[in-house]
Design an enzyme around this catalytic site. Structure first.
Site, PDB file in Angstrom:
ATOM      1  N   SER A 207     -10.794   1.201  11.997  1.00  0.00           N
ATOM      2  CA  SER A 207      -9.541   0.732  11.416  1.00  0.00           C
ATOM      3  C   SER A 207      -8.483   0.664  12.510  1.00  0.00           C
ATOM      4  CB  SER A 207      -9.079   1.672  10.293  1.00  0.00           C
ATOM      5  OG  SER A 207      -8.718   2.939  10.808  1.00  0.00           O
TER       6      SER A 207
ATOM      7  N   ASN B 274      -2.036   2.392   8.619  1.00  0.00           N
ATOM      8  CA  ASN B 274      -3.472   2.187   8.758  1.00  0.00           C
ATOM      9  C   ASN B 274      -4.010   1.032   7.919  1.00  0.00           C
ATOM     10  OD1 ASN B 274      -6.444   3.074   7.787  1.00  0.00           O
ATOM     11  ND2 ASN B 274      -6.051   3.711   9.897  1.00  0.00           N
TER      12      ASN B 274
END
Length: 140
Positions: free
Chosen positions: A61, A70
């Protein structure tokens, strides 16, 4: 910096990995909001006030923008699966306008247990005097 209990520069520049918020964790009290001092400390320790910062994490990620939000949970980067809980493209978090990042950060704080979801916040801001971040500001 003011006084002996303030945050030292070397503490703030510690390398980090996987420090952004995830949606799990204890809930905040209703109506509890971070102060501007808290938000400034978070922005500094996460991105050094660099709105275009992108950081790749070990899980594949990415963290985006001023608050290093995120992609797995909060925004869609079209690279991997995303919950996209903020309903925003990750690229929008890099916009100098800042509104997308601010709105998403507020959603993270209100939904997921607050500022403590950011590891760097816990390490460098939480429990410390934060008035330093407003020194010199004249808000009316």
């Amino acid at each position: 910096m003011n006084g002996g209990s303030s945050i030292r520069d070397e503490e703030l520049r510690t390398p980090r990995k996987n420090s952004t918020a995830s949606p799990s964790g204890p809930s905040r009290s209703a109506g509890e909001q971070p102060s501007m001092c808290a938000e400034l400390c978070l922005a500094f320790i996460e991105s050094n006030f660099n709105i275009s910062k992108v950081n790749e994490n070990a899980d594949g990620s990415y963290d985006y923008g001023l608050f290093q939000i995120n992609s797995h949970y909060w925004c869609n980067d079209y690279k991997s699966h995303s919950e996209n809980l903020c309903h925003v493209d990750c690229q929008d978090l890099l916009n100098p306008n800042l509104l997308a990042g601010i709105h998403c950060a507020k959603m993270i704080v209100s939904r997921s247990g607050g500022m403590n979801k950011w590891v760097e916040w816990r390490l460098h801001c939480s429990g410390r005097p934060l008035s330093y971040w407003m020194t010199g500001c004249r808000l009316e």
